[in-house]
Design a protein around this motif. Structure first.
Motif, short mmCIF file in Angstrom:
data_model
loop_
_atom_site.label_atom_id
_atom_site.label_comp_id
_atom_site.label_asym_id
_atom_site.label_seq_id
_atom_site.Cartn_x
_atom_site.Cartn_y
_atom_site.Cartn_z
N LYS A 1 -10.00 -0.05 0.81
CA LYS A 1 -9.83 1.17 1.19
C LYS A 1 -8.83 1.94 0.63
CE LYS A 1 -13.46 1.90 3.49
NZ LYS A 1 -13.71 1.32 4.78
N GLY A 2 -7.82 1.32 0.10
CA GLY A 2 -6.65 1.95 -0.63
C GLY A 2 -7.18 2.42 -1.97
N ALA A 3 -7.79 1.55 -2.73
CA ALA A 3 -8.52 1.88 -4.11
C ALA A 3 -9.49 2.88 -3.71
CB ALA A 3 -9.21 0.51 -4.60
N LEU B 1 -6.38 1.60 -10.22
CA LEU B 1 -6.96 0.70 -10.81
C LEU B 1 -6.11 -0.90 -10.25
CD1 LEU B 1 -7.22 2.32 -14.40
CD2 LEU B 1 -9.07 1.49 -12.73
N LEU B 2 -4.90 -0.81 -10.11
CA LEU B 2 -4.28 -2.03 -9.52
C LEU B 2 -4.73 -2.48 -8.76
CD1 LEU B 2 -1.67 -3.32 -10.97
CD2 LEU B 2 -0.11 -2.25 -8.98
N LEU B 3 -5.13 -1.59 -7.57
CA LEU B 3 -5.73 -2.01 -6.24
C LEU B 3 -7.10 -2.47 -6.48
CD1 LEU B 3 -4.42 0.68 -3.69
CD2 LEU B 3 -3.87 -1.54 -3.70
N LEU C 1 0.75 -1.19 -0.09
CA LEU C 1 -0.01 -0.02 0.04
C LEU C 1 0.97 1.23 -0.21
CD1 LEU C 1 -3.05 0.26 -0.10
CD2 LEU C 1 -2.28 -1.98 0.77
N GLY C 2 2.11 1.16 0.80
CA GLY C 2 2.76 2.23 0.96
C GLY C 2 3.22 2.80 -0.44
#
Lengths: 115, 485, 291
Positions: B339-341, B453-455, B87-88
């Protein structure tokens, strides 16, 4: 149990600090309460380190009994963490005051509610 | 000797002062991205090594444990390292334009410095085998979080940061009290050592109190209901990138701490925590979802959604069986992806359209189709639709409840999903079925689109291809529940 | 009284000194009187009472205050007291633990100071160039100025003494850094912040703050390059005690530099913040980003 008296005094101080943090609305007072709480935790650590009849933990040939050095080390670090928090908090308070014109929690919460 | 266990932390923490020396924003961003990716590579290596040959240890300062600080990375730690660094890195990549837009130019370098420190410190918390070192790293992450949040555009970010500072410091002070009491009873600070020595003094009142205080402190940082009050404001008013990073990682690390203290230090059946965790967890899940329904600002909506999801995480622990623990550990990963996305997508909306309320959202599907697609996929995962990662976590959670014959609880969990469906529907409806005020297309730039989009797709990938996740998590549960480390 | 010399030293410098300074400064910038509290806060009282009782209950079976054979004093502590002179060459056991046995924690402590500085900078450093204020600081107090000027070099020397003598007596990098900073703060109070900035510019504090950490880490990396673990000083030289002393010297220096730099800069930033008269009128919307 006068044995534990020292600890009770420390706990009393800690609770005063906690009360101030929760109950007082003025932001600066809250931080003061936080500091009081932290300092009493430091005293708790020192209390654990204390050895009756022991000396400062600097080795010299004549002393046999020393007080426990580890809590001292831990507290030095904790003191630093404490002031770092206070410094940040003070800077935040200054900015909050400039932005909202108040540093009282209830006024701030009311203002935030309008957003 | 392999320095791998300390490398991620060192790389991240030490890039920060270098960024300060150079003091140029674009260089700072580049260095942040590079350091993050390096940390990710190390974390991946570490995960591989731990999977094949067991926990990694590293004696810092050259002194063997318990006389020096030891880094001890078992499968749980390695899993967390991987999640945080993934995520970072993605968030760091996204950050450049978002930060340039949302933060005062003369202060942007400070953002990257604080970001690196927060990131590095979180990695340190999960790698360390020394209880006091964990405290120091935790406070570094806390102080840098307060800094990151306060840089939000809205002046309420200052107030949100202050609230978090007060509650976070009280929590940290409680943890410190717990550490002191444990030291008083065991004479050591090394986690493995403490676990051994606690066996003889287990039932003493001091140890029980220590456990209670450490739990309280950790739950405050975890934002478990009713100690969640700092979270909604913090996530709403922080810079979008900070919200994305913190929502995906900071609370997970608090959860890690809780698991570590409960299972490794004190032993899983220490106190009747199970009932309390279930009660608080399900309340958080229901209340969080219900409050989310009425929000007008999407960041705030998803912040309350996080409160609910944290409830699910804790609920899994409260089941006190392997299935529940599996659910929690898988969901730690899945929630980070979701939540990252979501928060990154919201960051893109803010960047292009100025704010993240429903007004901007009407017709988003036309104006920013790819961003809206990412949001839709992440929402599907949040809901737990089959084919998404969220489905897997929910499946395990409900199975765990059924395993305990807690049919009522299983029912309530499913009902809270209904509440989730309501607020998710509001978002989807606004994006696809409401007319836009201004139909001009303005999709997000590619540097922002790619991580988002990756996430989002990761949510689908890990929903269908579960072997990797399950392999790691099974390893963790067997080592935690088997009483080993 | 409780035999914690190093801690007392640090708390005096930091807790009594720095905290008070910051609190006073903030009070000066905001307002001196808080609104009076209206009524007793029952929720707070009950939370506090419950927590207090829990703690009293919890500490009731702690070993008696001051007892020498408490578990806390066995094991790690006994080892350090016995072995620190032999393994590190340093009689001040607290310094030995701080700088060597738990050196990585101290690096963490340094990062904490650093992030505090960054946080303060991100919040209250000026966003545009600030015009130098006319410096009429305490210039009429001649006695103070003269005594201050005499004291400053003495304070700085004392700081250096504390820095390098920390192995043998209470002291070390952190305390030294704070004392050195206080000399600068004294100068600032007497002659104005611009005077300090002329000697130690913002650029210098920024670079030094970062440099101290890098010095600390650099020592760690040097150990790694020579084949040891991070911060394993034994690998810095051929003979263990000499190598340990070298390592401790270097890292303590790193601590002193960063601490001094951050403390001075934080004070200067608080000092230059303009006082705004309250109540605030609505500011015209020329500010970018709603501040």
């Amino acid at each position: 149990m006068p044995d534990q008296l020292a600890y009770w005094l420390i706990i009393g101080l800690m609770m005063i600090g906690l009360y101030i943090v929760i109950a007082h609305a003025n932001l600066i007072k809250k931080i003061i309460g936080l500091s009081i709480m932290q300092i009493s935790v430091f005293m708790l650590y020192i209390g654990i380190a204390y050895v009756e009849g022991g000396a400062i933990p600097i080795i010299d040939a004549n002393t046999i009994l020393y007080s426990n050095p580890i809590p001292h080390v831990l507290i030095l670090t904790a003191i630093v963490v404490g002031i770092a928090t206070v410094a940040l908090a003070m800077a935040l308070i200054i900015r909050i005051n400039e932005a909202f014109g108040t540093i009282e929690e209830d006024e701030l919460a009311a203002g935030a509610g309008e957003q | 000797m392999s320095h791998l266990p300390v490398l991620p932390v060192l790389i991240l923490l030490l890039t920060a002062p270098v960024c300060l020396i150079i003091n140029r924003v674009n260089v700072a961003w580049l260095m942040t991205v590079l350091a993050s990716i390096l940390a990710l590579v190390c974390a991946w290596q570490i995960l591989g090594q731990v999977l094949s040959s067991g926990p990694l240890t590293y004696a810092l300062d050259g002194w063997e444990a318990p006389f020096g600080i030891e880094y001890r990375i078992d499968l749980l730690s390695a899993w967390m390292l991987f999640i945080i660094s993934l995520l970072g890195s993605l968030v760091a990549l996204f950050a450049r334009q978002s930060i340039a837009y949302e933060i005062e130019p003369s202060r942007q370098v400070y953002f990257y410095v604080a970001y690196l420190l927060c990131f590095g410190a979180l990695m340190g918390v999960v790698s360390s085998g020394d209880i006091f070192h964990i405290f120091v790293m935790l406070e570094i992450s806390a102080l840098s979080s307060y800094t990151l949040i306060a840089m939000g555009r809205n002046k309420l970010a200052l107030w949100a940061s202050f609230q978090y500072l007060i509650l976070g410091t009280v929590g940290a002070t409680f943890i410190l009290i717990g550490i002191g009491l444990i030291y008083a009873m065991t004479g050591t600070l090394n986690i493995a050592d403490i676990a051994e020595r606690l066996e003889t003094v287990e039932q003493s009142r001091t140890v029980i109190t220590a456990f209670v205080f450490m739990t309280l402190g950790t739950l405050l940082k975890l934002a478990l209901f009713p100690l969640h009050l700092w979270l909604p404001n913090a996530y709403t008013y922080a810079p979008s990138v900070a919200s994305a990073f913190l929502a995906a990682t900071a609370t997970k690390v608090a959860l890690y701490l809780f698991i570590r203290f409960t299972y490794t230090v004190f032993g899983a059946d220490f106190l009747p925590m199970s009932i309390i965790l279930v009660a608080l967890g399900i309340t958080a899940a229901v209340v969080g979802s219900l409050i989310a329904i009425s929000q007008t600002n999407l960041k705030r909506l998803f912040a309350y959604s996080s409160v609910a999801q944290i409830g699910y995480l804790v609920l899994g622990l409260g089941m006190a069986n392997q299935t529940g623990l599996t659910s929690t550990l898988i969901h730690t990963f899945n929630h980070a992806l979701m939540k990252g996305a979501l928060f990154l997508s919201l960051g893109a909306v803010v960047y292009r359209l100025g704010d993240s309320t429903f007004k901007e959202f009407f017709g988003l599907g036309q104006r920013m189709p790819l961003t809206m697609a990412a949001i839709t996929i992440a929402c599907a995962s949040l809901l737990g639709l089959p084919g998404t990662a969220g489905f897997i976590s929910k499946w395990y959670l409900v199975s765990a409840a059924i395993e305990n014959d807690w049919w009522l609880l299983a029912g309530v969990i499913l009902m809270s999903s209904l509440a989730t469906a309501v607020y998710v529907w509001r978002v989807i409806d606004a994006g696809y079925f409401q007319p836009a005020v201004n139909t001009q297309r303005s999709e997000a730039p590619i540097v922002m689109l790619a991580p988002m989009l990756l996430l989002a797709f990761a949510n689908i990938y890990f929903g269908l291809e579960t072997s990797f996740t399950l392999m790691v998590v099974d390893g963790i549960t067997s080592s935690l529940l088997g009483g080993g480390q | 009284m409780m035999d914690a010399a190093d801690v007392a030293f640090t708390e005096a410098a930091v807790g009594a000194g720095v905290s008070t300074l910051l609190l006073l400064k903030t009070l000066a910038l905001t307002r001196r009187y808080a609104k009076p509290q209206k009524q007793r806060n029952w929720l707070a009282l009950s939370i506090v009472t419950i927590t207090g009782c829990l703690l009293i209950y919890g500490t009731s079976d702690l070993p008696a205050y001051g007892s020498a054979d408490a578990p806390a004093h066995q094991h790690l502590s006994a080892h350090y007291l016995e072995k620190s002179v032999e393994e590190t060459g340093v009689p001040n056991v607290v310094t030995a633990i701080l700088a060597s046995y738990r050196g990585f924690d101290t690096m963490g402590e340094l990062v904490v100071i650093f992030i505090a500085g960054i946080g303060v900078l991100s919040l209250i450093s000026p966003t545009e160039k600030v015009k130098a204020s006319s410096g009429l600081f305490l210039q009429q107090h001649t006695v103070l100025r003269i005594v201050g000027k005499m004291l400053m070099p003495l304070i700085m020397m004392f700081a250096l003494y504390v820095q390098f003598h920390g192995d043998y007596g209470p002291g070390g990098g952190f305390q030294a850094g704070v004392i050195f900073a206080s000399a600068m703060i004294l100068y600032s109070i007497l002659f104005g912040p611009e005077a300090v900035r002329a000697v130690i510019s913002d650029r210098v504090t920024r670079l030094l703050a970062a440099f101290g950490i890098l010095l600390y880490a650099g020592t760690g990396f040097a150990a790694m390059v020579n084949g040891g673990a991070f911060l394993d000083y034994t690998f810095l030289g051929s003979e263990q005690v000499a190598a340990q002393l070298l390592g401790i010297l270097l890292v303590e220096l790193g601590v002193g530099i960063t601490v001094a730099a951050v403390m001075v800069r934080v004070f200067l930033e608080f000092d230059q913040r303009p006082v705004i008269k309250l109540p605030l009128l609505k500011l015209p919307v020329t500010n970018k980003g709603d501040r």
